[in-house]
Scaffold this motif. Structure first.
Motif, PDB file in Angstrom:
ATOM      1  N   UNK A   1     -30.237   6.507 -39.012  1.00 11.33           N
ATOM      2  CA  UNK A   1     -28.617   6.460 -39.205  1.00 11.33           C
ATOM      3  C   UNK A   1     -28.417   5.504 -37.916  1.00 11.33           C
ATOM      4  N   UNK A   2     -29.033   5.399 -36.832  1.00 15.77           N
ATOM      5  CA  UNK A   2     -28.857   4.518 -35.558  1.00 15.77           C
ATOM      6  C   UNK A   2     -28.816   2.802 -36.388  1.00 15.77           C
ATOM      7  N   UNK A   3     -29.700   2.541 -37.226  1.00 16.85           N
ATOM      8  CA  UNK A   3     -29.531   1.401 -37.602  1.00 16.85           C
ATOM      9  C   UNK A   3     -28.691   0.870 -38.606  1.00 16.85           C
TER      10      UNK A   3
ATOM     11  N   UNK B   1     -21.913   4.920 -26.053  1.00 15.33           N
ATOM     12  CA  UNK B   1     -22.033   3.595 -26.589  1.00 15.33           C
ATOM     13  C   UNK B   1     -22.464   2.511 -25.669  1.00 15.33           C
ATOM     14  N   UNK B   2     -23.521   2.646 -25.057  1.00 17.68           N
ATOM     15  CA  UNK B   2     -24.042   1.365 -24.199  1.00 17.68           C
ATOM     16  C   UNK B   2     -23.135   1.686 -22.876  1.00 17.68           C
TER      17      UNK B   2
ATOM     18  N   UNK C   1     -33.447  11.656 -29.917  1.00 20.08           N
ATOM     19  CA  UNK C   1     -34.675  12.111 -30.279  1.00 20.08           C
ATOM     20  C   UNK C   1     -34.963  13.374 -29.183  1.00 20.08           C
ATOM     21  N   UNK C   2     -34.665  13.291 -28.004  1.00 23.59           N
ATOM     22  CA  UNK C   2     -34.936  14.208 -27.153  1.00 23.59           C
ATOM     23  C   UNK C   2     -34.014  15.472 -27.537  1.00 23.59           C
TER      24      UNK C   2
ATOM     25  N   UNK D   1     -32.591   3.337 -25.998  1.00 17.48           N
ATOM     26  CA  UNK D   1     -32.206   4.315 -25.184  1.00 17.48           C
ATOM     27  C   UNK D   1     -31.408   5.215 -26.100  1.00 17.48           C
ATOM     28  N   UNK D   2     -30.511   4.985 -27.107  1.00 19.82           N
ATOM     29  CA  UNK D   2     -29.736   5.839 -27.834  1.00 19.82           C
ATOM     30  C   UNK D   2     -30.892   6.602 -28.835  1.00 19.82           C
TER      31      UNK D   2
END
Lengths: 236, 121, 90
Positions: A27-29, B52-53, B9-10, B3-4
């Motif tokens: 999804x991030x991609x 977002x960054x 994922x955590x 980082x996202x």
């Protein structure tokens, strides 16, 4: 639980986690496309507040917040229907009592500050309400069995204050032709502040009452006229 | 991007940890902690997606959703603890009444409608 | 610069997961609740890092504070019950 079964569940949950991680990664991609964020930030000057989170909570998605106050109310009614409150803790010693005398007014003051500052900086009704609730928790821990709350009749009015004021303003707006909870331009700031104040008081009282953990018991225990069904056996 | 994925994922790992504990552990309090950690994982994914960054302002919509979610989670926890408390009160009441009264009728039931009556006598 | 930030993020997240695992795995109710409170406070730090100060405030006050106080009261009762039931098994 038996060891093999918990291991099996662990393996299954780990597989689920790997699957979710894969989905998240792909999804991030993807290209995020048009996000709500740009729209929300663009219309911020019209919303009456300059903190974008408060704008979303009390202007763009005010319905969510109204329903959330209703959820909070329902949870407290559920807790009250389960029986009377547990007895409180023993009275605090002099050192703790002196500290409580300082901390409780300070928490209430900070709550008021957070409520006001929520319009343009981090803060708002929930954080302020949580501080009020925390003041109640501290009072109960220091030996005040009722957590500093007023009588039951007052509590009932205070806990519906949030959802009540919110929906009343919404209905008045709908009747005057603006649509449910869409604020007239220029007056959004004061309407939001009014709703937030009511919500703060309601959240604070609700959280403190939830910590007390049952129907409030004031001076005269169980035989209150409000609960004639509570003990039909008492007369025998 | 990295980082996202790391932060999101955590959140997913927190969700999985909580789910495992919810299914495996018996005591209600542990199940409640597990449920809260599951919820925290979901909130964490929301916050990670909203970020977002470091240069751009974050997305306020997920933030507002999480804020509502936190309050709802706590009120659900409070209700669950009140239910738990009531269940154990009734269980201990009926255990007391079976040990004092001659009727062994209630021995198999942890919560019985009669337990209230017996308590008052 | 970027690498340092990544290491910082990794440390934050590993501590978060370790606190969650410790809260889940401890069988003593009071210890579990205290670890859960620590987890909630750490989570609010992580959210402050992710530029969500509103949510971080709410999590620290409501999630860790009030939720923790509620659970701590329940854990206290559970510990007391354990003590009485081990004295005289019914």
């Amino acid at each position: 639980m038996n060891r093999d079964l918990s291991l099996l569940i662990g393996i299954l949950v780990a597989l689920l986690a790997v699957l979710l991680l894969g989905v998240f990664h792909s999804t991030l991609a993807l290209d995020p496309g048009q996000r709500l964020a740009s729209l929300a930030l663009e219309r911020l000057p019209e919303s009456g507040v300059s903190n974008p989170v408060t704008a979303v909570l009390l202007n763009y998605r005010a319905y969510d917040t109204l329903l959330e106050l209703a959820v909070l109310l329902a949870a407290l009614l559920g807790i009250w229907s389960l029986g009377p409150a547990r007895p409180g803790f023993q009275p605090a010693g002099p050192a703790l009592a002196a500290m409580v005398d300082w901390v409780v007014p300070l928490a209430i003051l900070t709550g008021g500050y957070l409520l006001w500052v929520g319009g343009h900086a981090p803060g708002g009704a929930f954080q302020a309400g949580a501080l009020l609730g925390a003041a109640g928790v501290i009072l109960r821990l220091a030996g005040n069995a009722g957590a500093g709350l007023p009588s039951e009749a007052w509590q009932r009015w205070l806990i519906v204050l949030g959802a009540g004021v919110f929906s009343l303003i919404g209905l008045l707006l709908a009747l005057t032709g603006y649509g449910f909870l869409s604020y007239p331009p220029g007056q959004a700031k004061w309407l939001i502040l009014l709703i937030e104040t009511a919500a703060t008081i309601a959240i604070g009282v609700t959280l403190a009452a939830a910590y007390v953990g049952g129907r409030p018991q004031m001076a005269q225990p169980p035989r209150s006229p409000l609960a004639p069904m509570a003990d039909p056996e008492a007369k025998r | 991007m990295t980082a996202a994925f790391l932060y999101g994922g955590a959140g997913i790992l927190l969700f999985a940890l909580g789910l495992w504990s919810l299914l495996v552990h018996e005591p209600l309090l542990r199940k409640l902690i597990a449920l809260n950690i599951m919820g925290a994982g979901v909130f964490h994914v929301f916050i990670a997606v909203a970020h977002r960054g470091d240069g751009t302002p974050p997305d306020p919509v997920p933030h507002a959703l999480v804020l509502t979610g936190i309050v709802v989670a706590v009120s659900a926890t409070a209700l669950a603890l009140a239910l738990h408390n009531r269940l154990e009160q009734d269980a201990s009441d009926s255990a007391q009444s079976t040990s004092t009264s001659t009727a062994g009728l209630l021995s198999g039931l942890s919560i019985s409608p009669q337990s209230d009556i017996i308590r008052h006598e | 610069m970027n690498l340092i930030l990544l290491i910082f993020d990794a440390v934050l997240l590993i501590t978060l997961l370790a606190l969650a695992a410790a809260a889940i795995l401890s069988s003593e109710p009071r210890r579990a609740v205290m670890l859960f409170i620590a987890f909630g406070l750490w989570l609010s730090l992580v959210w402050a890092r992710l530029s969500a100060p509103d949510v971080a405030l709410a999590e620290a006050a409501i999630g860790a504070g009030i939720g923790g106080a509620l659970m701590l009261a329940a854990a206290r009762r559970a510990a007391r019950r354990q003590a009485t039931s081990s004295e005289e098994p019914s």
